[in-house]
Enzyme design. Structure first.
Site, PDB file in Angstrom:
ATOM      1  N   GLU A 186       9.171   1.051  11.139  1.00 44.13           N
ATOM      2  CA  GLU A 186      10.259   2.032  10.929  1.00 44.13           C
ATOM      3  C   GLU A 186       9.609   3.400  11.043  1.00 44.13           C
ATOM      4  O   GLU A 186       8.854   3.808  10.153  1.00 44.13           O
ATOM      5  CB  GLU A 186      10.858   1.874   9.521  1.00 44.13           C
ATOM      6  CG  GLU A 186      11.545   0.540   9.267  1.00 44.13           C
ATOM      7  CD  GLU A 186      12.934   0.465   9.880  1.00 44.13           C
ATOM      8  OE1 GLU A 186      13.384   1.448  10.499  1.00 44.13           O
ATOM      9  OE2 GLU A 186      13.564  -0.604   9.745  1.00 44.13           O
ATOM     10  N   LYS A 246       0.871  -1.179   0.000  1.00 46.54           N
ATOM     11  CA  LYS A 246       0.000   0.000   0.000  1.00 46.54           C
ATOM     12  C   LYS A 246       0.902   1.220   0.000  1.00 46.54           C
ATOM     13  O   LYS A 246       1.438   1.629   1.028  1.00 46.54           O
ATOM     14  CB  LYS A 246      -0.893  -0.015   1.245  1.00 46.54           C
ATOM     15  CG  LYS A 246      -2.232   0.662   1.087  1.00 46.54           C
ATOM     16  CD  LYS A 246      -2.223   2.166   0.972  1.00 46.54           C
ATOM     17  CE  LYS A 246      -1.902   2.976   2.187  1.00 46.54           C
ATOM     18  NZ  LYS A 246      -1.673   4.409   1.825  1.00 46.54           N
ATOM     19  N   GLU A 270       8.953  15.796  15.527  1.00 47.29           N
ATOM     20  CA  GLU A 270       9.462  15.672  14.165  1.00 47.29           C
ATOM     21  C   GLU A 270       8.725  16.670  13.270  1.00 47.29           C
ATOM     22  O   GLU A 270       7.501  16.672  13.216  1.00 47.29           O
ATOM     23  CB  GLU A 270       9.213  14.242  13.672  1.00 47.29           C
ATOM     24  CG  GLU A 270       9.879  13.963  12.358  1.00 47.29           C
ATOM     25  CD  GLU A 270       9.663  12.524  11.910  1.00 47.29           C
ATOM     26  OE1 GLU A 270       8.518  12.044  11.959  1.00 47.29           O
ATOM     27  OE2 GLU A 270      10.645  11.889  11.497  1.00 47.29           O
ATOM     28  N   CYS A 310      13.390  10.716   7.753  1.00 43.18           N
ATOM     29  CA  CYS A 310      13.269  10.274   9.140  1.00 43.18           C
ATOM     30  C   CYS A 310      14.576  10.473   9.893  1.00 43.18           C
ATOM     31  O   CYS A 310      14.575  10.607  11.108  1.00 43.18           O
ATOM     32  CB  CYS A 310      12.854   8.812   9.166  1.00 43.18           C
ATOM     33  SG  CYS A 310      13.871   7.774   8.117  1.00 43.18           S
TER      34      CYS A 310
HETATM   35  P1  NAP Z   1       2.160   8.343   7.787  1.00 41.11           P
HETATM   36  O1  NAP Z   1       1.164   9.416   7.750  1.00 41.11           O
HETATM   37  O2  NAP Z   1       2.353   7.592   9.040  1.00 41.11           O
HETATM   38  O3  NAP Z   1       1.798   7.368   6.597  1.00 41.11           O
HETATM   39  C1  NAP Z   1       2.584   6.254   6.262  1.00 41.11           C
HETATM   40  C2  NAP Z   1       1.734   5.246   5.527  1.00 41.11           C
HETATM   41  O4  NAP Z   1       0.721   4.754   6.416  1.00 41.11           O
HETATM   42  C3  NAP Z   1       0.986   5.823   4.344  1.00 41.11           C
HETATM   43  O5  NAP Z   1       0.925   4.834   3.333  1.00 41.11           O
HETATM   44  C4  NAP Z   1      -0.383   6.090   4.933  1.00 41.11           C
HETATM   45  O6  NAP Z   1      -1.387   6.119   3.956  1.00 41.11           O
HETATM   46  C5  NAP Z   1      -0.552   4.897   5.829  1.00 41.11           C
HETATM   47  N1  NAP Z   1      -1.539   5.074   6.893  1.00 41.11           N
HETATM   48  C6  NAP Z   1      -2.052   6.212   7.422  1.00 41.11           C
HETATM   49  N2  NAP Z   1      -2.951   5.944   8.376  1.00 41.11           N
HETATM   50  C7  NAP Z   1      -3.036   4.587   8.466  1.00 41.11           C
HETATM   51  C8  NAP Z   1      -3.789   3.683   9.272  1.00 41.11           C
HETATM   52  N3  NAP Z   1      -4.644   4.111  10.186  1.00 41.11           N
HETATM   53  N4  NAP Z   1      -3.608   2.362   9.078  1.00 41.11           N
HETATM   54  C9  NAP Z   1      -2.730   1.894   8.181  1.00 41.11           C
HETATM   55  N5  NAP Z   1      -2.001   2.699   7.375  1.00 41.11           N
HETATM   56  C10 NAP Z   1      -2.130   4.033   7.527  1.00 41.11           C
HETATM   57  O7  NAP Z   1       3.601   8.893   7.411  1.00 41.11           O
HETATM   58  P2  NAP Z   1       3.968   9.841   6.200  1.00 41.11           P
HETATM   59  O8  NAP Z   1       3.512  11.222   6.530  1.00 41.11           O
HETATM   60  O9  NAP Z   1       3.562   9.224   4.915  1.00 41.11           O
HETATM   61  O10 NAP Z   1       5.566   9.756   6.244  1.00 41.11           O
HETATM   62  C11 NAP Z   1       6.331  10.486   7.113  1.00 41.11           C
HETATM   63  C12 NAP Z   1       6.723   9.693   8.352  1.00 41.11           C
HETATM   64  O11 NAP Z   1       7.405   8.501   7.986  1.00 41.11           O
HETATM   65  C13 NAP Z   1       7.679  10.442   9.232  1.00 41.11           C
HETATM   66  O12 NAP Z   1       7.281  10.316  10.578  1.00 41.11           O
HETATM   67  C14 NAP Z   1       9.000   9.737   9.004  1.00 41.11           C
HETATM   68  O13 NAP Z   1       9.912   9.855  10.049  1.00 41.11           O
HETATM   69  C15 NAP Z   1       8.577   8.348   8.775  1.00 41.11           C
HETATM   70  N6  NAP Z   1       9.619   7.611   8.051  1.00 41.11           N
HETATM   71  C16 NAP Z   1      10.350   6.684   8.719  1.00 41.11           C
HETATM   72  C17 NAP Z   1      11.350   5.985   8.067  1.00 41.11           C
HETATM   73  C18 NAP Z   1      12.165   4.943   8.779  1.00 41.11           C
HETATM   74  O14 NAP Z   1      12.763   4.131   8.108  1.00 41.11           O
HETATM   75  N7  NAP Z   1      12.210   4.923  10.091  1.00 41.11           N
HETATM   76  C19 NAP Z   1      11.601   6.219   6.717  1.00 41.11           C
HETATM   77  C20 NAP Z   1      10.838   7.164   6.072  1.00 41.11           C
HETATM   78  C21 NAP Z   1       9.841   7.848   6.743  1.00 41.11           C
HETATM   79  P3  NAP Z   1      -1.791   7.487   3.205  1.00 41.11           P
HETATM   80  O15 NAP Z   1      -0.585   8.316   3.057  1.00 41.11           O
HETATM   81  O16 NAP Z   1      -2.292   7.023   1.921  1.00 41.11           O
HETATM   82  O17 NAP Z   1      -2.838   8.117   4.054  1.00 41.11           O
END
Ligand code: NAP
Ligand code: MG
Length: 492
Positions: free
Chosen positions: A265, A190, A396, A299
């Site tokens: 992650e 997804k 963050e 991240c």
């Molecule tokens: P996010 O809002 O948590 O979304 C990540 C993914 O989860 C998206 O595909 C999102 O879908 C989906 N999602 C949202 N709500 C969900 C739910 N209730 N159930 C299941 N899936 C759900 O994060 P983001 O804004 O895309 O990305 C930024 C974050 O990712 C930052 O906090 C960053 O630090 C973290 N990150 C971590 C790493 C690592 O390796 N540690 C690497 C990269 C990024 P939709 O977007 O389609 O709503």
């Protein structure tokens, strides 16, 4: 579109050439409800195209396909060498299409084209790295008892739901799909709603490589619907999630229904500690890159820079000077170092932190503003006079924003560096080799850099301490994330 004029029609035909439906059971199919959603070019704020919007019922179809494929001998019973061959074929196809991936990623995400090219080649390298593993994953024999032959096997976990964010879309997809397939699982990916395009091209290449139907399924859609349906699903065995800590916690709760294996992650607020004996030029350059590359949407961003009080003013002066030189603009232009943020939502989020920092009494040395009228651009932003307990230092931000803080001595640097809920990455800059390793050992983070920043390798485990995650990905650690161990006892 945010492209050079000469390439515009070429790019339009590239977008038109990729699939935009859902990949289920080896076929591209529309969503059952017939819905689609738009994906936006963050440079121009215009619609690039529409893709199918999967929901819970589409996830159900994908789960049926993935379960069937898991037990189909054309996947479960093939020789390890054959899995290697498939992964190598995918790697070759990614490399052959690297320029297409780079263009799609830059359009959809806004990252500079040179960065996107790097990620495309990185994704091929990731598949190549994991292609080496199927023939090298072995069990143990244990001296359990004289009349017993006891051995272990590494077996696939089963159907894996892979949920990824928008900041490094292709790389995130590759880092999950490659090890999952190397270990014999089947997957449902997804992608993030903001950046679906590179995953769709990847799906097509995976089919072209000859991966059997149902082994890799891709369901674009929204987190609250498609994403939640994956983490709730009773017939999914594992969730591998990369994204925010708050959604990670929701995933963990949702996964408890059938006790899915979960790897997470999550976010970070990485301390970057600079001692007075460090190479200041190198520390400034890497720290700047550490919060401006990908417009800070990383991240592992260098979002808390701890500078020893003796060099604080000199460091801030150089950092500010260089931040002002960063070229912001069209990410397709080779001279652009920083493109836009990914979305309007992200722009609002980052702008809100400009106000929060000012309200908390921090001083903006440079930036703190939107850049231009069109596109989600913001200026590189440096806050000083920050305390570790201000929101700008605790939370963050995920934009090109950093806080510079000071420390007195080694203990103070370690204490302040660790005084945060996250623990993803950290860095230490010093020419004292003993101090470098001592501090590296004391910082609670999954990755620590010494006299460098932002380094990662497919060969090295990556993941978070504390609220930055659970489990590790990359390197051999992914084998633990995508297999389970069976112990077999045979009476002799
Ligand atoms: P996010 O809002 O948590 O979304 C990540 C993914 O989860 C998206 O595909 C999102 O879908 C989906 N999602 C949202 N709500 C969900 C739910 N209730 N159930 C299941 N899936 C759900 O994060 P983001 O804004 O895309 O990305 C930024 C974050 O990712 C930052 O906090 C960053 O630090 C973290 N990150 C971590 C790493 C690592 O390796 N540690 C690497 C990269 C990024 P939709 O977007 O389609 O709503
Ligand atoms: Mg987009």
């Amino acid at each position: 579109m945010a492209t050079l004029q000469m390439h515009e029609s070429e790019i339009e035909s590239l977008v038109a050439s990729i699939p935009r439906d859902l990949l289920i059971d080896g076929k591209w199919v529309p969503a059952l409800a017939g819905r689609t959603f738009e994906t936006i070019d963050p440079t121009t704020e215009t619609v690039i195209t529409w893709v199918a919007e999967g929901s819970a019922e589409d996830i159900d179809r994908a789960v049926v396909a993935a379960r069937r494929a898991l037990d189909n001998p054309n996947w479960s019973a093939i020789a390890p060498q054959e899995r290697t061959r498939l992964l190598l074929r995918i790697a070759d196809l990614i490399e052959a299409n690297a320029e297409k991936f780079a263009i799609l990623e830059t359009l959809d995400n806004g990252m500079p084209i040179s960065t996107a090219r790097g990620f495309a080649h990185g994704a091929a390298a990731c598949f190549r790295y994991y292609a080496g593993w199927p023939t090298k994953m072995h069990g143990d024999t244990n001296p359990s008892a004289p009349n017993v032959f006891n051995y272990t096997r590494r077996e696939p976990i089963g159907v894996c739901g892979l949920i990824i964010p928008w900041n490094v879309p292709l790389s995130a997809a590759a880092l999950k799909i490659a090890p999952a397939l190397a270990c014999g699982n089947t997957v449902i990916l997804k992608p993030a709603e903001q950046t679906p395009l590179s995953s769709l091209l990847l799906g097509q290449l995976i089919l072209d490589a000859g991966v059997p139907p149902g082994v890799v399924n891709i369901v674009n859609g929204f987190g609250e619907s498609a994403g939640a349906a994956l983490s709730n699903h009773p017939h999914i065995d594992k969730i591998a999630f990369t994204g925010s800590t708050s959604v990670g916690k929701q995933i963990l709760r949702a996964s408890s229904g059938n006790l899915k294996r979960v790897t997470l992650e999550l976010g970070g607020k990485s301390p970057n500690v600079i001692f007075p004996d460090a190479n200041l030029e190198a520390a400034v350059a890497a720290s700047l890159n550490g919060f401006c590359q990908m417009a800070g949407q990383m991240c592992i961003a260098s979002s808390r820079i701890f500078v020893h009080e003796a060099i604080h003013d000199a460091f801030v002066e150089k950092l500010t000077e260089q931040a002002r030189l960063i070229s912001i603009g069209n990410p397709f232009l080779p001279e652009t170092r920083m493109g836009p943020l990914v979305s309007h939502e992200q722009l609002e989020r980052v702008a809100a932190y400009f106000a929060i920092g000012a309200d908390e009494g921090a001083i903006v040395r440079t930036g703190g503003k939107r850049h231009g009228q069109v596109g989600y651009f913001v200026e590189p932003t440096i806050f000083t006079d920050v305390s570790n307990h201000m929101r700008i230092a605790k939370e963050e931000i995920f934009g090109p924003v950093t806080s510079v803080l000071t420390f007195r001595d080694e203990d103070d640097a370690v204490f302040q560096g660790n005084d945060n809920d996250y623990g993803l990455a950290a860095a230490v800059w010093t020419n004292d080799i003993g101090k470098a390793h001592r501090v590296a050992h004391r910082l609670k983070a999954g990755t620590v850099w010494i006299n460098t920043y932002l380094m990662a390798s497919h060969m090295s485990p990556f993941g978070g301490y504390k609220q930055s995650g659970i489990g590790r990905e990359m390197g051999a650690a992914s084998l633990d994330a995508y297999t389970q161990i069976k112990s077999v006892f045979a009476q002799l």
